[in-house]
Design a protein around this motif. Structure first.
Motif, PDB file in Angstrom:
ATOM      1  N   GLY A   1       0.810  -1.212   0.000  1.00 51.56           N
ATOM      2  CA  GLY A   1       0.000   0.000   0.000  1.00 51.56           C
ATOM      3  C   GLY A   1       0.845   1.264   0.000  1.00 51.56           C
ATOM      4  N   ILE A   2       1.922   1.269   0.802  1.00 48.06           N
ATOM      5  CA  ILE A   2       2.783   2.450   0.885  1.00 48.06           C
ATOM      6  C   ILE A   2       3.483   2.705  -0.444  1.00 48.06           C
ATOM      7  CG2 ILE A   2       4.898   3.340   1.938  1.00 48.06           C
ATOM      8  CD1 ILE A   2       3.976   1.945   4.552  1.00 48.06           C
ATOM      9  N   VAL A   3       4.023   1.655  -1.051  1.00 52.51           N
ATOM     10  CA  VAL A   3       4.756   1.818  -2.310  1.00 52.51           C
ATOM     11  C   VAL A   3       3.814   2.264  -3.434  1.00 52.51           C
ATOM     12  CG1 VAL A   3       6.064   0.615  -4.099  1.00 52.51           C
ATOM     13  CG2 VAL A   3       6.567   0.178  -1.682  1.00 52.51           C
ATOM     14  N   ILE A   4       2.679   1.577  -3.576  1.00 50.65           N
ATOM     15  CA  ILE A   4       1.739   1.929  -4.647  1.00 50.65           C
ATOM     16  C   ILE A   4       1.180   3.330  -4.437  1.00 50.65           C
ATOM     17  CG2 ILE A   4      -0.521   1.363  -5.644  1.00 50.65           C
ATOM     18  CD1 ILE A   4       0.169  -1.596  -5.220  1.00 50.65           C
TER      19      ILE A   4
ATOM     20  N   ILE B   1      -3.729  -5.786  -2.817  1.00 55.77           N
ATOM     21  CA  ILE B   1      -4.951  -5.333  -2.155  1.00 55.77           C
ATOM     22  C   ILE B   1      -4.662  -4.134  -1.277  1.00 55.77           C
ATOM     23  CG2 ILE B   1      -4.908  -6.676   0.004  1.00 55.77           C
ATOM     24  CD1 ILE B   1      -7.937  -6.408  -2.323  1.00 55.77           C
ATOM     25  N   GLY B   2      -3.416  -4.034  -0.781  1.00 58.51           N
ATOM     26  CA  GLY B   2      -3.039  -2.877   0.016  1.00 58.51           C
ATOM     27  C   GLY B   2      -3.071  -1.591  -0.787  1.00 58.51           C
ATOM     28  N   GLY B   3      -2.804  -1.685  -2.080  1.00 59.05           N
ATOM     29  CA  GLY B   3      -2.884  -0.510  -2.938  1.00 59.05           C
ATOM     30  C   GLY B   3      -4.243  -0.322  -3.569  1.00 59.05           C
TER      31      GLY B   3
ATOM     32  N   PHE C   1      -7.202  13.752   4.496  1.00 57.06           N
ATOM     33  CA  PHE C   1      -5.864  14.135   4.044  1.00 57.06           C
ATOM     34  C   PHE C   1      -5.960  15.103   2.870  1.00 57.06           C
ATOM     35  CE2 PHE C   1      -5.525   9.925   5.933  1.00 57.06           C
ATOM     36  CZ  PHE C   1      -4.450  10.074   6.803  1.00 57.06           C
ATOM     37  N   PRO C   2      -4.990  16.025   2.723  1.00 53.32           N
ATOM     38  CA  PRO C   2      -4.983  16.943   1.585  1.00 53.32           C
ATOM     39  C   PRO C   2      -4.639  16.202   0.299  1.00 53.32           C
ATOM     40  CG  PRO C   2      -2.984  17.201   2.868  1.00 53.32           C
ATOM     41  CD  PRO C   2      -3.863  16.258   3.643  1.00 53.32           C
ATOM     42  N   PRO C   3      -5.038  16.742  -0.844  1.00 56.56           N
ATOM     43  CA  PRO C   3      -4.870  16.025  -2.107  1.00 56.56           C
ATOM     44  C   PRO C   3      -3.464  15.562  -2.419  1.00 56.56           C
ATOM     45  CG  PRO C   3      -6.332  17.896  -2.404  1.00 56.56           C
ATOM     46  CD  PRO C   3      -5.790  18.002  -1.015  1.00 56.56           C
ATOM     47  N   ALA C   4      -2.447  16.375  -2.116  1.00 60.62           N
ATOM     48  CA  ALA C   4      -1.081  16.043  -2.517  1.00 60.62           C
ATOM     49  C   ALA C   4      -0.572  14.757  -1.887  1.00 60.62           C
ATOM     50  CB  ALA C   4      -0.133  17.198  -2.180  1.00 60.62           C
ATOM     51  N   VAL C   5      -1.078  14.401  -0.694  1.00 55.53           N
ATOM     52  CA  VAL C   5      -0.633  13.178  -0.010  1.00 55.53           C
ATOM     53  C   VAL C   5      -1.823  12.307   0.379  1.00 55.53           C
ATOM     54  CG1 VAL C   5       1.520  14.177   0.855  1.00 55.53           C
ATOM     55  CG2 VAL C   5      -0.574  14.388   2.222  1.00 55.53           C
ATOM     56  N   ARG C   6      -2.947  12.518  -0.286  1.00 48.79           N
ATOM     57  CA  ARG C   6      -4.187  11.814   0.096  1.00 48.79           C
ATOM     58  C   ARG C   6      -4.072  10.302  -0.049  1.00 48.79           C
ATOM     59  NH1 ARG C   6      -8.487  14.724  -2.606  1.00 48.79           N
ATOM     60  NH2 ARG C   6      -8.632  15.857  -0.631  1.00 48.79           N
ATOM     61  N   PHE C   7      -3.566   9.843  -1.194  1.00 51.65           N
ATOM     62  CA  PHE C   7      -3.442   8.412  -1.453  1.00 51.65           C
ATOM     63  C   PHE C   7      -2.505   7.770  -0.425  1.00 51.65           C
ATOM     64  CE2 PHE C   7      -2.905   5.319  -5.323  1.00 51.65           C
ATOM     65  CZ  PHE C   7      -3.233   4.251  -4.513  1.00 51.65           C
ATOM     66  N   SER C   8      -1.360   8.386  -0.211  1.00 51.20           N
ATOM     67  CA  SER C   8      -0.383   7.831   0.738  1.00 51.20           C
ATOM     68  C   SER C   8      -0.906   7.852   2.160  1.00 51.20           C
ATOM     69  CB  SER C   8       0.935   8.613   0.661  1.00 51.20           C
ATOM     70  OG  SER C   8       1.575   8.414  -0.580  1.00 51.20           O
ATOM     71  N   GLY C   9      -1.566   8.949   2.549  1.00 54.68           N
ATOM     72  CA  GLY C   9      -2.072   9.057   3.911  1.00 54.68           C
ATOM     73  C   GLY C   9      -3.118   8.008   4.228  1.00 54.68           C
TER      74      GLY C   9
ATOM     75  N   SER D   1      -3.696   5.204   2.580  1.00 55.50           N
ATOM     76  CA  SER D   1      -3.129   3.865   2.445  1.00 55.50           C
ATOM     77  C   SER D   1      -2.298   3.480   3.661  1.00 55.50           C
ATOM     78  CB  SER D   1      -2.267   3.796   1.178  1.00 55.50           C
ATOM     79  OG  SER D   1      -1.756   2.500   0.999  1.00 55.50           O
ATOM     80  N   PHE D   2      -1.472   4.395   4.149  1.00 58.60           N
ATOM     81  CA  PHE D   2      -0.633   4.110   5.305  1.00 58.60           C
ATOM     82  C   PHE D   2      -1.475   3.826   6.537  1.00 58.60           C
ATOM     83  CE2 PHE D   2       1.413   5.790   9.163  1.00 58.60           C
ATOM     84  CZ  PHE D   2       2.495   4.918   9.252  1.00 58.60           C
ATOM     85  N   ALA D   3      -2.398   4.728   6.863  1.00 56.82           N
ATOM     86  CA  ALA D   3      -3.197   4.569   8.078  1.00 56.82           C
ATOM     87  C   ALA D   3      -4.089   3.333   8.005  1.00 56.82           C
ATOM     88  CB  ALA D   3      -4.044   5.823   8.300  1.00 56.82           C
ATOM     89  N   TYR D   4      -4.726   3.132   6.853  1.00 59.95           N
ATOM     90  CA  TYR D   4      -5.650   2.008   6.692  1.00 59.95           C
ATOM     91  C   TYR D   4      -4.920   0.660   6.732  1.00 59.95           C
ATOM     92  CZ  TYR D   4      -8.933  -1.159   4.387  1.00 59.95           C
ATOM     93  OH  TYR D   4      -9.739  -2.222   4.079  1.00 59.95           O
TER      94      TYR D   4
END
Length: 448
Positions: free
Chosen positions: A89-92, A147-149, A376-384, A386-389
């Motif tokens: 999830g973090i990498v994707i 599935i993490g991504g 999370f703000p758009p610039a880091v939304r996917f990463s934020g 994904s990391f927390a979830y």
């Protein structure tokens, strides 16, 4: 002159804002449909393993191995898929915040489809010895990374596409599609076991669900070629506001509160899915002596109402606001879980009815991505997200079966207590301002 898309587009704190005026277009419906279909097939690929775990254990481990050890190792390989979720999830998500949502959204389903197809073609222990379980483990690790991504990526992708006033419905419908993968897996497993004898299932028929999942997954990869990049990411790229440093570094430095909120909500989600949907069928058989066929039938009904509940909760979030729906949804989950577990074994009709009712309120899990995407703000939304979830799901999704198994040695109502306690946590999290407000980069709007 090109239209400027606000960075909070599609993620409203106030559904009465001007940005919420647009209705669903044909393009939105196509995006939502293809995303939900892909989510269904990908989650089917991830969970079909558990429906054939007993068969896989006999085929991929030595025949003279004690049964308990064989089952332990089989489920250990299944658990490996959970443990690899955070890394994948973090990498994707990292590249999704840098290169675009669409590319990683497509990559994740490809990484799920290929290992699923390979599992269906793997030689067994009798053919290649210890290499068989090692290859099975490798495929599960790849599935977990995918599935993490996929799930956070799908939520972000749809949330940034749909109009603001349909944000909850869009995310809820996508979540329904993802949970529909569980129902599809259950139905396929039932069909295979009814169509073939146990000997045929062990001989060749167990491969059918995996091969089908792999093939349909590759078809879904092709279909996702027709999706478009999200307007929010396009605007970020145009403004050159995509993440320049490692997104995870920004998240841990500036958005720890959002990570805690999403992590706790994910704990609630994992309790509802793992206990009510995945563990309870075996619990009904082992603790209450309910026939396997009836237990699976009741579980299928609960999974169906769960799917409908996700859509209902998403619609209600748009109509009434996220906070009141969280209070009603998680409050209802607390009450109906006790009604269900304390009423067992009951009659077949009461079992199916009460299981279906609690399944409907399990649909409150759709509120987790509704809150989480806009935390999370758009610039880091996917990463934020994904990391927390994924970190939370890896911890609590893995620990929950152990907790319930040990607790059942002391109390037959352990599943009810655990689900009710986490539902109470979800209720309390509904009172947190960020749950109703979301991320507002400029001017705060009071939470609804």
């Amino acid at each position: 002159m090109s239209r400027t898309v606000p960075l909070s587009a599609g993620l409203p704190a106030d559904p009465s804002s001007p940005s919420s005026a647009r209705s669903l277009s044909a393009r939105d419906v196509k995006t939502l449909g293809l995303s939900a279909l892909g989510g269904t097939l990908e989650f089917y690929d991830f969970v079909i393993y558990v429906f054939f775990a007993a068969v896989l254990g006999k085929l991929f481990f030595p025949v003279d191995m004690p049964d308990w050890l064989r089952q332990l190792q089989t489920f250990g390989i299944f658990a490996a898929g959970y443990l690899s979720r955070p890394l994948g999830g973090i990498v994707i998500a990292h590249f999704g915040d840098i290169l675009g949502r669409k590319r990683m959204f497509t990559l994740s389903i490809f990484l799920m489809a290929v290992p699923t197809l390979v599992i269906g073609l793997l030689p067994t222990y009798a053919s290649i010895g210890v290499a068989a379980p090692l290859l099975l483990l490798a495929m599960r690790v790849l599935q977990g990374a995918a599935i993490g991504g996929e799930m956070p990526g799908a939520w972000v992708f749809v949330a940034e596409h749909v109009p603001a006033k349909r944000y909850g419905l869009g995310v809820g419908t996508l979540t329904a599609g993802i949970t529909g993968g569980i129902l599809l897996g259950s139905l396929v497993a039932m069909a295979v076991n009814r169509s073939y004898s146990p000997a045929d299932v062990s001989d060749f028929a167990w491969r059918i669900p995996f091969i089908l999942g792999g093939v349909f997954g590759l078809v879904s990869v092709y279909l996702r070629r027709f999706l478009h990049e999200t307007p929010v990411f396009q605007e970020l790229a145009k403004r050159r506001n995509v993440a320049r440093e490692l997104p995870l570094k920004t998240i841990l430095r500036e958005h720890r509160g959002a990570c805690v909120l999403v992590g706790l909500l994910t704990w609630v989600l994992s309790a509802a899915i793992v206990v009510v949907v995945l563990i309870t069928p075996n619990y009904l058989q082992k603790v209450h002596g309910i026939a396997p066929a009836l237990a699976l039938e009741a579980n299928a009904v609960a999974t169906l109402t769960l799917t409908l509940g996700c859509i209902l909760m998403g619609w209600a979030s748009d109509r009434f606001g996220t906070r009141p729906v969280m209070l009603v949804g998680f409050g209802g989950l607390l009450v109906t879980s006790y009604l269900f577990y304390t009423g067992l074994p009951g009659t077949p009709a009461s079992l199916i009815g009460s299981y279906g009712l609690v399944g409907l309120f399990v649909g409150s899990i759709a509120l987790v991505p509704i809150v989480g995407v806009r935390a999370f703000p758009p610039a880091v939304r996917f990463s934020g997200l994904s990391f927390a979830y994924n970190m939370s799901y890896a911890i609590f999704g893995g620990l929950t079966p152990i907790i319930i198994t040990l607790w059942l040695q002391k109390d037959a109502l352990a599943p009810a207590h655990y689900v009710a306690a986490l539902a109470a946590l979800g209720f309390l999290l509904g009172l947190v301002p960020m749950s109703g407000r979301g991320y507002l980069p400029r001017k705060a709007v009071p939470a609804r």
